[in-house]
Scaffold this motif. Structure first.
Motif, PDB file in Angstrom:
ATOM      1  N   GLU B  46       6.017  37.834  11.554  1.00 27.67           N
ATOM      2  CA  GLU B  46       5.019  37.012  10.856  1.00 27.67           C
ATOM      3  C   GLU B  46       5.625  35.703  10.390  1.00 27.67           C
ATOM      4  OE1 GLU B  46       3.441  39.595   7.878  1.00 27.67           O
ATOM      5  OE2 GLU B  46       2.239  40.688   9.375  1.00 27.67           O
ATOM      6  N   SER B  47       6.879  35.775   9.898  1.00 30.28           N
ATOM      7  CA  SER B  47       7.503  34.558   9.385  1.00 30.28           C
ATOM      8  C   SER B  47       7.693  33.530  10.495  1.00 30.28           C
ATOM      9  CB  SER B  47       8.836  34.888   8.714  1.00 30.28           C
ATOM     10  OG  SER B  47       9.817  35.128   9.694  1.00 30.28           O
ATOM     11  N   TYR B  48       7.861  34.025  11.716  1.00 28.40           N
ATOM     12  CA  TYR B  48       8.016  33.080  12.823  1.00 28.40           C
ATOM     13  C   TYR B  48       6.685  32.480  13.246  1.00 28.40           C
ATOM     14  CZ  TYR B  48      12.929  33.165  13.757  1.00 28.40           C
ATOM     15  OH  TYR B  48      14.280  32.960  13.664  1.00 28.40           O
ATOM     16  N   VAL B  49       5.619  33.234  13.061  1.00 26.38           N
ATOM     17  CA  VAL B  49       4.302  32.721  13.430  1.00 26.38           C
ATOM     18  C   VAL B  49       3.863  31.643  12.456  1.00 26.38           C
ATOM     19  CG1 VAL B  49       1.879  33.324  13.756  1.00 26.38           C
ATOM     20  CG2 VAL B  49       3.659  34.885  14.538  1.00 26.38           C
ATOM     21  N   THR B  50       4.137  31.895  11.152  1.00 28.93           N
ATOM     22  CA  THR B  50       3.622  30.968  10.149  1.00 28.93           C
ATOM     23  C   THR B  50       4.490  29.726   9.982  1.00 28.93           C
ATOM     24  OG1 THR B  50       4.645  32.439   8.557  1.00 28.93           O
ATOM     25  CG2 THR B  50       2.263  32.609   8.816  1.00 28.93           C
ATOM     26  N   ASN B  51       5.816  29.898  10.128  1.00 30.32           N
ATOM     27  CA  ASN B  51       6.683  28.731   9.953  1.00 30.32           C
ATOM     28  C   ASN B  51       6.637  27.837  11.182  1.00 30.32           C
ATOM     29  OD1 ASN B  51       7.333  29.748   7.526  1.00 30.32           O
ATOM     30  ND2 ASN B  51       9.415  30.359   8.069  1.00 30.32           N
ATOM     31  N   GLU B  52       6.840  26.569  10.951  1.00 29.96           N
ATOM     32  CA  GLU B  52       6.846  25.652  12.084  1.00 29.96           C
ATOM     33  C   GLU B  52       8.241  25.645  12.691  1.00 29.96           C
ATOM     34  OE1 GLU B  52       5.628  22.258   9.953  1.00 29.96           O
ATOM     35  OE2 GLU B  52       3.494  22.695  10.201  1.00 29.96           O
ATOM     36  N   ARG B  53       8.337  26.298  13.840  1.00 29.92           N
ATOM     37  CA  ARG B  53       9.654  26.445  14.453  1.00 29.92           C
ATOM     38  C   ARG B  53       9.583  26.176  15.945  1.00 29.92           C
ATOM     39  NH1 ARG B  53      13.619  28.445  11.839  1.00 29.92           N
ATOM     40  NH2 ARG B  53      13.327  29.414   9.809  1.00 29.92           N
ATOM     41  N   GLY B  54      10.732  25.763  16.476  1.00 26.56           N
ATOM     42  CA  GLY B  54      10.797  25.498  17.911  1.00 26.56           C
ATOM     43  C   GLY B  54      11.047  26.757  18.711  1.00 26.56           C
ATOM     44  N   ILE B  55      11.530  27.775  18.024  1.00 27.40           N
ATOM     45  CA  ILE B  55      11.781  29.024  18.734  1.00 27.40           C
ATOM     46  C   ILE B  55      10.877  30.109  18.185  1.00 27.40           C
ATOM     47  CG2 ILE B  55      14.119  28.651  19.559  1.00 27.40           C
ATOM     48  CD1 ILE B  55      15.129  29.922  17.014  1.00 27.40           C
ATOM     49  N   GLN B  56      10.690  31.130  18.984  1.00 24.82           N
ATOM     50  CA  GLN B  56       9.814  32.223  18.581  1.00 24.82           C
ATOM     51  C   GLN B  56      10.430  33.548  19.007  1.00 24.82           C
ATOM     52  OE1 GLN B  56       6.256  31.258  20.746  1.00 24.82           O
ATOM     53  NE2 GLN B  56       7.206  31.584  22.727  1.00 24.82           N
ATOM     54  N   ILE B  57       9.953  34.608  18.404  1.00 21.01           N
ATOM     55  CA  ILE B  57      10.382  35.936  18.847  1.00 21.01           C
ATOM     56  C   ILE B  57       9.240  36.509  19.664  1.00 21.01           C
ATOM     57  CG2 ILE B  57      11.064  38.247  18.140  1.00 21.01           C
ATOM     58  CD1 ILE B  57      12.193  37.051  15.597  1.00 21.01           C
ATOM     59  N   ILE B  58       9.550  36.853  20.916  1.00 19.33           N
ATOM     60  CA  ILE B  58       8.490  37.404  21.757  1.00 19.33           C
ATOM     61  C   ILE B  58       8.783  38.863  22.068  1.00 19.33           C
ATOM     62  CG2 ILE B  58       7.799  35.226  22.823  1.00 19.33           C
ATOM     63  CD1 ILE B  58       9.554  36.028  25.218  1.00 19.33           C
ATOM     64  N   GLN B  59       7.727  39.587  22.398  1.00 14.22           N
ATOM     65  CA  GLN B  59       7.883  40.970  22.822  1.00 14.22           C
ATOM     66  C   GLN B  59       7.849  40.991  24.333  1.00 14.22           C
ATOM     67  OE1 GLN B  59       5.013  42.584  19.890  1.00 14.22           O
ATOM     68  NE2 GLN B  59       6.137  44.473  20.322  1.00 14.22           N
ATOM     69  N   SER B  60       8.907  41.528  24.893  1.00 12.14           N
ATOM     70  CA  SER B  60       9.040  41.471  26.340  1.00 12.14           C
ATOM     71  C   SER B  60       9.783  42.705  26.815  1.00 12.14           C
ATOM     72  CB  SER B  60       9.791  40.190  26.685  1.00 12.14           C
ATOM     73  OG  SER B  60      10.360  40.261  27.950  1.00 12.14           O
ATOM     74  N   ALA B  61       9.244  43.340  27.853  1.00  6.68           N
ATOM     75  CA  ALA B  61       9.853  44.541  28.431  1.00  6.68           C
ATOM     76  C   ALA B  61      10.251  45.552  27.356  1.00  6.68           C
ATOM     77  CB  ALA B  61      11.058  44.185  29.293  1.00  6.68           C
ATOM     78  N   GLY B  62       9.361  45.773  26.415  1.00  3.89           N
ATOM     79  CA  GLY B  62       9.585  46.802  25.411  1.00  3.89           C
ATOM     80  C   GLY B  62      10.595  46.455  24.348  1.00  3.89           C
ATOM     81  N   GLY B  63      10.918  45.155  24.208  1.00  6.33           N
ATOM     82  CA  GLY B  63      11.867  44.774  23.182  1.00  6.33           C
ATOM     83  C   GLY B  63      11.548  43.413  22.595  1.00  6.33           C
ATOM     84  N   TYR B  64      12.395  42.983  21.672  1.00  5.94           N
ATOM     85  CA  TYR B  64      12.196  41.674  21.052  1.00  5.94           C
ATOM     86  C   TYR B  64      13.236  40.695  21.569  1.00  5.94           C
ATOM     87  CZ  TYR B  64       9.388  44.506  17.953  1.00  5.94           C
ATOM     88  OH  TYR B  64       8.441  45.377  17.468  1.00  5.94           O
ATOM     89  N   LEU B  65      12.820  39.444  21.698  1.00  4.22           N
ATOM     90  CA  LEU B  65      13.688  38.455  22.310  1.00  4.22           C
ATOM     91  C   LEU B  65      13.336  37.066  21.779  1.00  4.22           C
ATOM     92  CD1 LEU B  65      15.793  38.287  24.676  1.00  4.22           C
ATOM     93  CD2 LEU B  65      13.889  37.729  26.147  1.00  4.22           C
ATOM     94  N   PHE B  66      14.372  36.259  21.572  1.00  6.89           N
ATOM     95  CA  PHE B  66      14.104  34.875  21.180  1.00  6.89           C
ATOM     96  C   PHE B  66      13.741  34.047  22.404  1.00  6.89           C
ATOM     97  CE2 PHE B  66      16.294  35.561  17.128  1.00  6.89           C
ATOM     98  CZ  PHE B  66      15.463  34.807  16.301  1.00  6.89           C
ATOM     99  N   SER B  67      12.789  33.173  22.270  1.00 15.19           N
ATOM    100  CA  SER B  67      12.520  32.224  23.348  1.00 15.19           C
ATOM    101  C   SER B  67      12.080  30.904  22.726  1.00 15.19           C
ATOM    102  CB  SER B  67      11.442  32.763  24.291  1.00 15.19           C
ATOM    103  OG  SER B  67      10.180  32.229  23.970  1.00 15.19           O
ATOM    104  N   THR B  68      12.172  29.854  23.533  1.00 13.89           N
ATOM    105  CA  THR B  68      11.709  28.569  23.030  1.00 13.89           C
ATOM    106  C   THR B  68      10.191  28.521  23.127  1.00 13.89           C
ATOM    107  OG1 THR B  68      11.799  27.544  25.180  1.00 13.89           O
ATOM    108  CG2 THR B  68      13.802  27.454  23.860  1.00 13.89           C
ATOM    109  N   SER B  69       9.600  27.610  22.410  1.00 19.05           N
ATOM    110  CA  SER B  69       8.158  27.452  22.483  1.00 19.05           C
ATOM    111  C   SER B  69       7.803  26.829  23.840  1.00 19.05           C
ATOM    112  CB  SER B  69       7.711  26.544  21.342  1.00 19.05           C
ATOM    113  OG  SER B  69       6.426  26.089  21.567  1.00 19.05           O
ATOM    114  N   PRO B  70       6.716  27.311  24.462  1.00 17.90           N
ATOM    115  CA  PRO B  70       6.369  26.805  25.804  1.00 17.90           C
ATOM    116  C   PRO B  70       6.146  25.287  25.839  1.00 17.90           C
ATOM    117  CG  PRO B  70       4.753  28.438  25.041  1.00 17.90           C
ATOM    118  CD  PRO B  70       5.841  28.394  24.029  1.00 17.90           C
ATOM    119  N   GLU B  71       5.774  24.722  24.693  1.00 18.07           N
ATOM    120  CA  GLU B  71       5.493  23.273  24.677  1.00 18.07           C
ATOM    121  C   GLU B  71       6.765  22.432  24.848  1.00 18.07           C
ATOM    122  OE1 GLU B  71       3.717  24.546  21.160  1.00 18.07           O
ATOM    123  OE2 GLU B  71       2.942  25.651  22.881  1.00 18.07           O
TER     124      GLU B  71
END
Lengths: 245, 188
Positions: B46-71
């Motif tokens: 939630e903190s990553y969704v609400t804060n203005e950040r260039g990176i995000q935590i995504i759910q991928s292949a059953g786990g969590y992973l940092f990725s950059t914002s698609p923009e």
């Protein structure tokens, strides 16, 4: 000639015969469950006929479906003595296959969209290594490039017909040590230079295997600036620190 | 206390090159109750969704992973001096989708579905580790059977194999195609 060229290109566009069939069905606005066999067979064969030469590797599959189409058409033409109850429509095999294929194709379009979305999100796994970042001008050479250079060089050597009689045997281990010793003294080895200095084919061959072994164990790396550029071999340094000029 | 847990999990995800599964996080944080860990993860996300950040935590292949914002794609590509990322060929994509929906599948089954010999494409997909061999089928010739991998899920941003486009989505696409055709034919 011109027209056939256009068709030739077109056939390449289709993923396969089912793709072509679906295209024809769409073009003719045909209901997939009620395919007029005569029309579609004619259209399909017309496409194939525009190809001048049949490339068996690829077009065999197109021919297979062509024969299926003709078979179904003939089945439908043959008069039957009595119509069996719930007789299977001979087109059913084709329809099932087409419907399945259509689904796969649609799913692959959806996956393409997901791929595009996902490629815009960069993960740390995708990061180029430090080495590549510093030396963007160099590309790592594949095994095939190495082998190709090696064998073309050996062929050139063979033409010189130098025959030497040598009792010395070469071991992989010794050669690996030798290569590492040279690399520690010099920044890099020029691939072609190094092998043209070798006296016999045996020696060159053992050296080549040693080099491959070193690359495999990730001790050295073979790079080149671009295709057809000289191949250079150097020690692989994971934390490659380049002094700024 | 809870806040610290959140930060620990953030570090764990950050340092993992592959998607970090909930199971692994729980294993590492074994001294904490599971519910607490789960809550901390939820808060972290939630903190990553609400804060203005260039990176995000995504759910991928059953786990969590940092990725950059698609923009930010444009600038990252510029940083790495890349024109574009390599995409899969349409043959590869078609083969993958045939396997994904009909797995486990053999070469013959895949080729039959596509109407095209898929030997070469399968090899490429194996090399890319998007599919794997899971055994042999107990049928004449005991052919190899293939399945998609976790890397396949991660590549397409799927959490689970159940995340694949559903039959409804697929028929929607097919309907759409039909509509376009009808529109075209009404124009002519």
């Amino acid at each position: 000639m011109d027209a056939s060229a256009i068709y030739q290109v077109k056939l390449e566009v289709f993923e396969g015969p089912l793709d072509l069939l679906l295209f024809l069905i769409k073009k003719k606005k045909i209901d997939i469950n009620d395919i007029p066999m005569a029309t579609i067979t004619k259209e399909y064969l017309e496409y194939l006929n525009h190809k001048e030469k049949i490339n068996l590797d690829r077009e065999a599959e197109f021919l297979l479906i062509a024969s299926l189409l003709i078979y179904i058409k003939s089945q439908m033409l043959l008069p039957r003595e009595k119509v069996l109850d719930e007789e299977k429509d001979p087109r059913q095999i084709l329809v099932d296959q087409l419907l399945d294929y259509q689904k796969i194709k649609a799913a692959s379009l959806l996956l393409r969209k997901k791929e595009e979305d996902e490629l815009q999100k960069w993960k740390r796994t995708a990061l180029p290594s430090q080495f590549q970042e510093e030396e963007t001008d160099f590309m790592e050479v594949s095994l095939f490039d190495l082998a190709e250079s090696f064998f073309s060089l050996m062929q050139k050597k063979e033409k010189k017909k130098i025959r030497t009689i040598k009792g010395k045997e070469f071991s992989l281990e010794e050669k690996m040590k030798e290569i590492m010793a040279i690399l520690k003294g010099n920044l890099f080895i020029d691939f072609l230079d190094y092998f043209s200095q070798q006296e016999s084919f045996e020696e060159a061959f053992v050296s080549f295997l040693s080099l491959l072994e070193l690359i495999k164990s990730r001790i050295v790396i073979a790079t080149q600036k671009g295709p057809f550029q000289p191949i250079k071999v150097m020690i692989r340094q994971e934390a490659y620190v380049k002094r700024k000029p | 206390m809870k806040n610290r847990l959140k930060e620990v999990i953030e570090s764990l995800i950050f340092i993992s090159l592959e998607p970090l599964t909930l199971e692994k996080i729980k294993n590492v944080l074994q001294e904490y109750p599971e519910e607490e860990v789960e809550l901390a993860i939820k808060e972290l996300l939630e903190s990553y969704v609400t804060n203005e950040r260039g990176i995000q935590i995504i759910q991928s292949a059953g786990g969590y992973l940092f990725s950059t914002s698609p923009e930010h794609d444009l600038w990252i590509k510029r940083l790495f001096k890349m024109e574009r990322k390599a995409k899969l060929s349409s043959a590869a994509l078609e083969t993958l989708s045939a396997i994904a929906y009909h797995q486990p599948a053999t070469l013959a089954e895949i080729s039959a579905m596509r109407g095209v010999d898929s030997t070469h494409t399968l090899k490429t997909l194996l090399q890319k580790k998007l599919i794997k061999i899971v055994g042999r089928k107990k049928s004449p010739g005991s052919p190899l059977i293939y399945r998609t991998t976790d890397k396949f899920l991660a590549y397409f941003g799927l959490t689970d194999i159940k995340d694949l486009p559903s039959p409804e989505e697929i028929s929607k696409i097919l309907e759409k195609e039909k509509d376009i055709e009808e529109e075209e034919s009404s124009v002519h």
